[in-house]
Design a protein around this motif. Structure first.
Motif, PDB file in Angstrom:
ATOM      1  N   LEU A   9       6.943 -12.079   4.797  1.00  0.00           N
ATOM      2  CA  LEU A   9       6.216 -10.855   5.140  1.00  0.00           C
ATOM      3  C   LEU A   9       6.465  -9.766   4.098  1.00  0.00           C
ATOM      4  N   ARG A  10       7.713  -9.626   3.676  1.00  0.00           N
ATOM      5  CA  ARG A  10       8.064  -8.634   2.654  1.00  0.00           C
ATOM      6  C   ARG A  10       7.335  -8.935   1.342  1.00  0.00           C
ATOM      7  N   ALA A  11       7.270 -10.206   0.968  1.00  0.00           N
ATOM      8  CA  ALA A  11       6.579 -10.605  -0.264  1.00  0.00           C
ATOM      9  C   ALA A  11       5.079 -10.292  -0.162  1.00  0.00           C
ATOM     10  N   ASP A  12       4.489 -10.577   1.005  1.00  0.00           N
ATOM     11  CA  ASP A  12       3.068 -10.256   1.217  1.00  0.00           C
ATOM     12  C   ASP A  12       2.823  -8.754   1.099  1.00  0.00           C
ATOM     13  N   MET A  13       3.712  -7.966   1.699  1.00  0.00           N
ATOM     14  CA  MET A  13       3.563  -6.511   1.640  1.00  0.00           C
ATOM     15  C   MET A  13       3.685  -6.022   0.193  1.00  0.00           C
ATOM     16  N   ASN A  14       4.620  -6.575  -0.559  1.00  0.00           N
ATOM     17  CA  ASN A  14       4.785  -6.172  -1.957  1.00  0.00           C
ATOM     18  C   ASN A  14       3.559  -6.520  -2.791  1.00  0.00           C
ATOM     19  N   ARG A  15       2.951  -7.682  -2.514  1.00  0.00           N
ATOM     20  CA  ARG A  15       1.718  -8.055  -3.232  1.00  0.00           C
ATOM     21  C   ARG A  15       0.579  -7.103  -2.878  1.00  0.00           C
ATOM     22  N   LEU A  16       0.464  -6.757  -1.604  1.00  0.00           N
ATOM     23  CA  LEU A  16      -0.573  -5.825  -1.177  1.00  0.00           C
ATOM     24  C   LEU A  16      -0.373  -4.462  -1.827  1.00  0.00           C
ATOM     25  N   LEU A  17       0.842  -3.959  -1.812  1.00  0.00           N
ATOM     26  CA  LEU A  17       1.118  -2.661  -2.437  1.00  0.00           C
ATOM     27  C   LEU A  17       0.827  -2.693  -3.932  1.00  0.00           C
ATOM     28  N   ALA A  18       1.215  -3.776  -4.598  1.00  0.00           N
ATOM     29  CA  ALA A  18       0.933  -3.899  -6.034  1.00  0.00           C
ATOM     30  C   ALA A  18      -0.569  -3.853  -6.289  1.00  0.00           C
ATOM     31  N   SER A  19      -1.323  -4.522  -5.441  1.00  0.00           N
ATOM     32  CA  SER A  19      -2.778  -4.512  -5.574  1.00  0.00           C
ATOM     33  C   SER A  19      -3.345  -3.109  -5.366  1.00  0.00           C
ATOM     34  N   LEU A  20      -2.837  -2.397  -4.368  1.00  0.00           N
ATOM     35  CA  LEU A  20      -3.314  -1.036  -4.104  1.00  0.00           C
ATOM     36  C   LEU A  20      -2.979  -0.086  -5.249  1.00  0.00           C
ATOM     37  N   PHE A  21      -1.816  -0.262  -5.878  1.00  0.00           N
ATOM     38  CA  PHE A  21      -1.465   0.550  -7.043  1.00  0.00           C
ATOM     39  C   PHE A  21      -2.385   0.203  -8.211  1.00  0.00           C
ATOM     40  N   HIS A  22      -2.602  -1.080  -8.422  1.00  0.00           N
ATOM     41  CA  HIS A  22      -3.455  -1.540  -9.525  1.00  0.00           C
ATOM     42  C   HIS A  22      -4.893  -1.018  -9.377  1.00  0.00           C
ATOM     43  N   GLN A  23      -5.393  -0.959  -8.155  1.00  0.00           N
ATOM     44  CA  GLN A  23      -6.753  -0.487  -7.893  1.00  0.00           C
ATOM     45  C   GLN A  23      -6.869   1.042  -7.907  1.00  0.00           C
ATOM     46  N   GLY A  24      -5.747   1.727  -7.993  1.00  0.00           N
ATOM     47  CA  GLY A  24      -5.783   3.187  -7.999  1.00  0.00           C
ATOM     48  C   GLY A  24      -5.886   3.807  -6.618  1.00  0.00           C
ATOM     49  N   VAL A  25      -5.652   3.012  -5.578  1.00  0.00           N
ATOM     50  CA  VAL A  25      -5.692   3.534  -4.216  1.00  0.00           C
ATOM     51  C   VAL A  25      -4.452   4.372  -3.954  1.00  0.00           C
ATOM     52  N   LEU A  26      -3.305   3.882  -4.422  1.00  0.00           N
ATOM     53  CA  LEU A  26      -2.031   4.579  -4.245  1.00  0.00           C
ATOM     54  C   LEU A  26      -1.477   5.014  -5.595  1.00  0.00           C
ATOM     55  N   ASP A  27      -0.598   6.027  -5.560  1.00  0.00           N
ATOM     56  CA  ASP A  27       0.096   6.446  -6.770  1.00  0.00           C
ATOM     57  C   ASP A  27       1.596   6.538  -6.507  1.00  0.00           C
ATOM     58  N   GLU A  28       2.332   7.038  -7.488  1.00  0.00           N
ATOM     59  CA  GLU A  28       3.798   7.068  -7.404  1.00  0.00           C
ATOM     60  C   GLU A  28       4.330   7.908  -6.245  1.00  0.00           C
ATOM     61  N   GLN A  29       3.536   8.804  -5.714  1.00  0.00           N
ATOM     62  CA  GLN A  29       3.985   9.598  -4.567  1.00  0.00           C
ATOM     63  C   GLN A  29       4.279   8.699  -3.366  1.00  0.00           C
ATOM     64  N   PHE A  30       3.550   7.610  -3.229  1.00  0.00           N
ATOM     65  CA  PHE A  30       3.818   6.671  -2.141  1.00  0.00           C
ATOM     66  C   PHE A  30       5.207   6.058  -2.289  1.00  0.00           C
TER      67      PHE A  30
END
Length: 127
Positions: A9-30
């Protein structure tokens, strides 16, 4: 068994977060928000995100109502709602929403009602 499931589950969450950062949805403030979570507040991030979603939904509904009025004249109120949405989006690292608010605000400052109605409906179609 439970440890393996938690690791997966942790690995899945890390992949999702990496994808959201890559897409510009999230930034370093998260990432900074995540650093505030610890044993004393293990659900801190999810609680903050839930509050953000709840408040953002109310702001977007208010914006839609203001924009749909026939006698549209309250650009000051629209600006207040946009500032609130931009601020809360910035504080949790929701970069894409913040960027949309900046573009929306620019259109509203140019008094381009058709332009910002179109951008609003494209960015927030379900609100």
């Amino acid at each position: 068994m439970l440890g393996l499931a938690a690791d997966s589950l942790r690995a899945d969450m890390n992949r999702l977060l990496a994808s959201l950062f890559h897409q510009g949805v999230l930034d370093e403030q998260f990432l900074q928000l995540q650093q505030l979570q610890d044993e004393s507040a293990p659900n801190f991030v999810s609680e903050v995100i839930n509050i953000y979603f709840h408040e953002s939904e109310k702001l977007l509904r208010s914006l839609r109502t203001l924009l749909s009025e026939r006698e549209f004249s309250d650009s000051k109120k629209i600006g207040i709602h946009l500032n609130q949405l931009m601020g809360s989006s910035s504080s949790i690292g929701a970069q894409r929403v913040r960027n949309v608010c900046v573009a929306f605000r620019a259109a509203s400052e140019q008094d381009n009602r058709a332009g910002y109605m179109l951008s609003f409906s494209r960015c927030f179609p379900t609100i």
